[in-house]
Design an enzyme around this catalytic site. Sequence first.
Site, PDB file in Angstrom:
ATOM      1  N   ARG A  26      -7.250  -5.690   5.947  1.00  0.00           N
ATOM      2  CA  ARG A  26      -6.266  -5.330   4.920  1.00  0.00           C
ATOM      3  C   ARG A  26      -4.863  -5.776   5.306  1.00  0.00           C
ATOM      4  NH1 ARG A  26      -8.756  -1.499   1.646  1.00  0.00           N
ATOM      5  NH2 ARG A  26      -7.278  -2.242   0.120  1.00  0.00           N
ATOM      6  N   ARG A  30      -0.475  -4.054   1.054  1.00  0.00           N
ATOM      7  CA  ARG A  30      -0.348  -2.784   1.764  1.00  0.00           C
ATOM      8  C   ARG A  30       0.944  -2.629   2.556  1.00  0.00           C
ATOM      9  NH1 ARG A  30      -5.746   0.141   4.039  1.00  0.00           N
ATOM     10  NH2 ARG A  30      -6.279   1.112   2.072  1.00  0.00           N
ATOM     11  N   ARG A  39       4.161  -8.796  -6.122  1.00  0.00           N
ATOM     12  CA  ARG A  39       3.434  -7.978  -7.091  1.00  0.00           C
ATOM     13  C   ARG A  39       4.352  -7.434  -8.178  1.00  0.00           C
ATOM     14  NH1 ARG A  39       1.006  -2.385  -5.272  1.00  0.00           N
ATOM     15  NH2 ARG A  39       3.211  -1.991  -5.569  1.00  0.00           N
ATOM     16  N   ASP A  76     -10.304  -8.342  -4.220  1.00  0.00           N
ATOM     17  CA  ASP A  76     -10.805  -6.999  -3.969  1.00  0.00           C
ATOM     18  C   ASP A  76     -12.320  -7.012  -4.063  1.00  0.00           C
ATOM     19  OD1 ASP A  76      -9.463  -4.148  -3.685  1.00  0.00           O
ATOM     20  OD2 ASP A  76     -11.367  -3.897  -4.705  1.00  0.00           O
ATOM     21  N   TYR A 152     -19.232   2.726  -5.890  1.00  0.00           N
ATOM     22  CA  TYR A 152     -18.129   2.720  -6.865  1.00  0.00           C
ATOM     23  C   TYR A 152     -18.642   2.637  -8.299  1.00  0.00           C
ATOM     24  CZ  TYR A 152     -14.478   2.387  -3.343  1.00  0.00           C
ATOM     25  OH  TYR A 152     -13.621   2.669  -2.316  1.00  0.00           O
TER      26      TYR A 152
HETATM   27  O1  CP3 Z   1      -5.438  -7.604   3.267  1.00  0.00           O
HETATM   28  C1  CP3 Z   1      -6.490  -7.809   2.699  1.00  0.00           C
HETATM   29  O2  CP3 Z   1      -7.548  -7.749   3.338  1.00  0.00           O
HETATM   30  C2  CP3 Z   1      -6.406  -8.205   1.258  1.00  0.00           C
HETATM   31  C3  CP3 Z   1      -7.618  -8.240   0.469  1.00  0.00           C
HETATM   32  C4  CP3 Z   1      -8.317  -6.922   0.233  1.00  0.00           C
HETATM   33  C5  CP3 Z   1      -7.924  -5.908  -0.697  1.00  0.00           C
HETATM   34  N1  CP3 Z   1      -8.942  -5.007  -0.788  1.00  0.00           N
HETATM   35  C6  CP3 Z   1      -6.655  -5.871  -1.462  1.00  0.00           C
HETATM   36  C7  CP3 Z   1      -6.198  -4.583  -2.022  1.00  0.00           C
HETATM   37  C8  CP3 Z   1      -9.545  -6.546   0.767  1.00  0.00           C
HETATM   38  C9  CP3 Z   1     -10.365  -7.231   1.853  1.00  0.00           C
HETATM   39  C10 CP3 Z   1      -9.938  -5.355   0.104  1.00  0.00           C
HETATM   40  C11 CP3 Z   1     -11.232  -4.708   0.346  1.00  0.00           C
HETATM   41  C12 CP3 Z   1     -11.525  -3.404  -0.248  1.00  0.00           C
HETATM   42  N2  CP3 Z   1     -11.146  -2.920  -1.473  1.00  0.00           N
HETATM   43  C13 CP3 Z   1     -12.368  -2.446   0.347  1.00  0.00           C
HETATM   44  C14 CP3 Z   1     -13.102  -2.640   1.650  1.00  0.00           C
HETATM   45  C15 CP3 Z   1     -12.231  -2.507   2.843  1.00  0.00           C
HETATM   46  C16 CP3 Z   1     -11.914  -1.108   3.240  1.00  0.00           C
HETATM   47  O3  CP3 Z   1     -10.734  -0.824   3.416  1.00  0.00           O
HETATM   48  O4  CP3 Z   1     -12.839  -0.319   3.483  1.00  0.00           O
HETATM   49  C17 CP3 Z   1     -12.436  -1.340  -0.506  1.00  0.00           C
HETATM   50  C18 CP3 Z   1     -13.186  -0.054  -0.255  1.00  0.00           C
HETATM   51  C19 CP3 Z   1     -11.663  -1.651  -1.668  1.00  0.00           C
HETATM   52  C20 CP3 Z   1     -11.467  -0.831  -2.895  1.00  0.00           C
HETATM   53  C21 CP3 Z   1     -10.039  -0.517  -3.114  1.00  0.00           C
HETATM   54  N3  CP3 Z   1      -9.088  -1.435  -3.513  1.00  0.00           N
HETATM   55  C22 CP3 Z   1      -9.396   0.731  -2.956  1.00  0.00           C
HETATM   56  C23 CP3 Z   1     -10.074   2.008  -2.507  1.00  0.00           C
HETATM   57  C24 CP3 Z   1      -8.030   0.558  -3.280  1.00  0.00           C
HETATM   58  C25 CP3 Z   1      -6.935   1.582  -3.357  1.00  0.00           C
HETATM   59  C26 CP3 Z   1      -6.369   1.988  -2.070  1.00  0.00           C
HETATM   60  C27 CP3 Z   1      -5.824   0.868  -1.162  1.00  0.00           C
HETATM   61  O5  CP3 Z   1      -4.640   0.609  -1.115  1.00  0.00           O
HETATM   62  O6  CP3 Z   1      -6.644   0.241  -0.480  1.00  0.00           O
HETATM   63  C28 CP3 Z   1      -7.856  -0.828  -3.572  1.00  0.00           C
HETATM   64  C29 CP3 Z   1      -6.584  -1.462  -3.941  1.00  0.00           C
HETATM   65  C30 CP3 Z   1      -6.155  -2.640  -3.129  1.00  0.00           C
HETATM   66  N4  CP3 Z   1      -6.941  -3.667  -2.717  1.00  0.00           N
HETATM   67  C31 CP3 Z   1      -4.825  -2.875  -2.706  1.00  0.00           C
HETATM   68  C32 CP3 Z   1      -4.849  -4.094  -2.004  1.00  0.00           C
HETATM   69  C33 CP3 Z   1      -3.674  -4.790  -1.400  1.00  0.00           C
HETATM   70  C34 CP3 Z   1      -3.638  -1.974  -2.994  1.00  0.00           C
HETATM   71  C35 CP3 Z   1      -3.135  -2.246  -4.376  1.00  0.00           C
HETATM   72  C36 CP3 Z   1      -1.674  -2.486  -4.337  1.00  0.00           C
HETATM   73  O7  CP3 Z   1      -0.972  -1.603  -3.805  1.00  0.00           O
HETATM   74  O8  CP3 Z   1      -1.222  -3.547  -4.792  1.00  0.00           O
END
Ligand code: CP3
Length: 352
Positions: A26, A30, A39, A76, A152
Amino acid sequence: MAPKNDLLLRAARGEKTERTPVWVMRQAGRILKEYRDVRSRLSGFIELVKTPERAAEVTLQPVDILGVDAAIIFSDILVIPEAMGLPYEMIESRGPVFPETISSEKDLEKLRIAEAESLGYVAEAIALTKKELNGRAPLIGFAGAPWTIFAYMTEGGGSKTFSKARRMLYNAPGFSNKLLQMITESTIAYLKSQIAAGADIVQVFDSWAGILPEAHYEAFSMPYIRQICDAIDEVPVIIFAKGAYNSRASIAKTSCSVMGLDWNMNILETRELSLGKTLQGNLDPATLYADFKEVERQTKKMLDQFGFEKHIANLGHGVYPDIDPEKVKCFIDVVKNYSEQKLSKGRDNTSL
Ligand code: CP3
């Protein structure tokens, strides 16, 4: 041309490297202000994911700003349900929500096996990123593991217990296997399209592995992970199954190249059952709340335990959103400097 950095790929293949490669789960989004700036110029997260130029831009940010040895494509895991016919929304500070969920055989009729074409925006972002990386670092493609995606799609969003999803495994195993198989076929096509577009290695995230008892993990996650590992033979595969303590030996037996460890997995014990595979991980993400000296101390301790071969340094799960990027940089720099020091000492000794 920029010097080629293929440390991560060589380590994944089990080859010796000059130092330990490092990246952070991640790492894009973030924690970086630069990400939030990009964004804020769009309608939100989903538009960013679907705009290849911008997705490529934020994919490169951690390489430039943090100095990681790999980029991970900005996307994602939930793009797969969407491509199967179940769209999601991303609610600020709450996370993903599915307006509709899947709960019966009848609902499966609403779904299709995702075609790679419907995820063309990811392939396009990968091609653009590869061009701009120009060999500075390999590019990681990724997908969620079928069980985590199933969780999910049936639950409708995040949950502490994923009770709806887990209820299905007990009450409707036939339905569960059908949906898991559809997700698996969609995921294989999707990963192959990422590889065709230029992904050098792929990671499968089984983020919710740890909520299943061993028997359910073996019945409802492992067979599908195995199918994915067997289908992907073009590039190395990393399996990160958070909390799958009792199935580490099963994962080691798949054809994956790398096993990811969460921060509670004992390093030496996992080494013993890993059948010679490269390991990835596993600093406690909360360590990065500590001061710089402590981050350095804990990172060195972790590196010593893994040893300086067949290891890709990472956190034990994604970096937390409120972590100071300077702490992440400290972790990365310590991995690079300390492993290089250790390995060059080793070389000096053997040449004496
Ligand atoms: O840095 C990276 O790896 C970027 C790519 C990436 C994102 N999500 C971007 C994202 C990756 C590899 C993921 C994987 C992901 N998404 C997982 C598996 C990894 C893990 O942490 O266990 C899961 C469970 C998700 C589902 C998901 N997406 C959730 C639960 C959330 C909300 C909470 C959070 O911030 O993670 C997201 C949103 C998300 N995906 C964001 C990002 C940068 C945050 C949205 C934002 O603030 O713009």
